[in-house]
Enzyme design. Structure first.
Site, PDB file in Angstrom:
ATOM      1  N   ASP A   1      90.041 -32.705 -40.362  1.00 15.55           N
ATOM      2  CA  ASP A   1      89.674 -33.059 -38.995  1.00 15.55           C
ATOM      3  C   ASP A   1      88.614 -32.118 -38.442  1.00 15.55           C
ATOM      4  O   ASP A   1      88.270 -31.103 -39.054  1.00 15.55           O
ATOM      5  CB  ASP A   1      90.915 -33.024 -38.092  1.00 15.55           C
ATOM      6  CG  ASP A   1      91.904 -34.134 -38.419  1.00 15.55           C
ATOM      7  OD1 ASP A   1      91.461 -35.185 -38.917  1.00 15.55           O
ATOM      8  OD2 ASP A   1      93.106 -33.945 -38.168  1.00 15.55           O
TER       9      ASP A   1
ATOM     10  N   TYR B   1      97.329 -25.887 -48.214  1.00 13.50           N
ATOM     11  CA  TYR B   1      96.676 -25.514 -46.956  1.00 13.50           C
ATOM     12  C   TYR B   1      97.180 -24.143 -46.518  1.00 13.50           C
ATOM     13  O   TYR B   1      98.339 -23.782 -46.774  1.00 13.50           O
ATOM     14  CB  TYR B   1      96.985 -26.525 -45.850  1.00 13.50           C
ATOM     15  CG  TYR B   1      96.125 -27.764 -45.871  1.00 13.50           C
ATOM     16  CD1 TYR B   1      94.950 -27.836 -45.111  1.00 13.50           C
ATOM     17  CD2 TYR B   1      96.475 -28.864 -46.629  1.00 13.50           C
ATOM     18  CE1 TYR B   1      94.166 -28.978 -45.118  1.00 13.50           C
ATOM     19  CE2 TYR B   1      95.693 -30.021 -46.656  1.00 13.50           C
ATOM     20  CZ  TYR B   1      94.538 -30.061 -45.892  1.00 13.50           C
ATOM     21  OH  TYR B   1      93.756 -31.184 -45.904  1.00 13.50           O
TER      22      TYR B   1
END
Length: 248
Positions: free
Chosen positions: A51, A110
């Site tokens: 994003d 992540y």
């Protein structure tokens, strides 16, 4: 002929990975540079769609060309001269024709960074956390992520997911010293906004606003409105993508 590209980027100036009208994205920036070098339109496919504001320590993308690249090292240098300082192309390697950067990835990791002391060096790539956060409780709650597979409660609303099933194999807050922490999470796949929503809900546990049992209940409810707020994107990094046949 198909190639895998290994790259990294700092997400602050981009509207995410994916190309979109009237906005600068990582994908469109690299595609524009490729087109200039190859003198033809080139589309790339990334391992994920980060994003706006989210960073990538290690991203893999694939692209096709009509004929083999004569000098991949020269192409890497050329791309790096065109994409700007917020993107780094590390390598380009040939792969088999059916290789797919997104669908063939078997594990993704992540990192989410937090720091408790004010720092002029951390604020743009880390989240300033309350000094009173209970990381032990957050880690107890994080263990639950390894026991479940439906992550609807952490999925972006109205996203086009075909399934919200993911297999998380690692999830833990780790100390880095000097009041700095990193949340490391590995799974076979991630939903849009999933990591930031998970972290936001774990922070609610660390602040004492919800219990570990509440965290489990939130997952069981399969309702995004029950979970915590999405955390700021600048502290999130796509850290690693793994394939059964490729090493970056």
């Amino acid at each position: 002929m198909r190639y895998f590209m290994h790259l990294a980027y700092r997400g602050a100036k981009f509207h995410g990975w994916q190309s979109q009208p009237n906005a600068v994205s990582v994908q469109s920036t690299i595609e524009d540079a490729l087109a200039k070098i190859m003198r033809e339109p080139i589309k790339i496919v990334g391992a994920g769609r980060t994003d706006a504001g989210v960073n990538a320590h290690s991203m893999i993308a694939h692209f096709d060309v009509s004929s083999p690249i004569a000098n991949v090292d020269a192409m890497v240098r050329g791309l790096n001269s065109l994409v700007g300082r917020d993107i780094a192309i590390y390598s380009i390697k040939p792969v088999h024709d059916e290789a797919h950067a997104r669908f063939d990835a078997v594990l993704r990791t992540y990192h989410y960074y937090a720091h408790s002391a004010k720092s002029p060096f951390c604020y743009d790539l880390s989240w300033q956390a309350p000094a009173t956060l209970d990381y032990d409780k957050m880690n107890e709650a994080a263990k639950i992520l390894l026991e479940v597979d439906d992550f609807t409660s952490f999925a972006k609303l109205h996203a086009d997911n075909k399934t919200n099933i993911c297999k998380v194999t690692y999830a833990k807050w780790k100390p880095l010293g000097d009041g700095r922490w990193v949340f490391v999470i590995t799974a076979d796949r991630f939903l849009r906004n999933m990591v930031r929503a998970v972290v936001g809900t774990l922070v609610e546990v660390g602040r004492g606003k919800i219990t570990i049992d509440d965290f489990r209940r939130i997952i069981d409810e399969k309702d995004r409105c029950s979970a915590g707020t999405s955390m700021p994107g600048q502290a999130l990094f796509l850290w690693e993508v793994k394939y059964p046949y490729y090493q970056s």
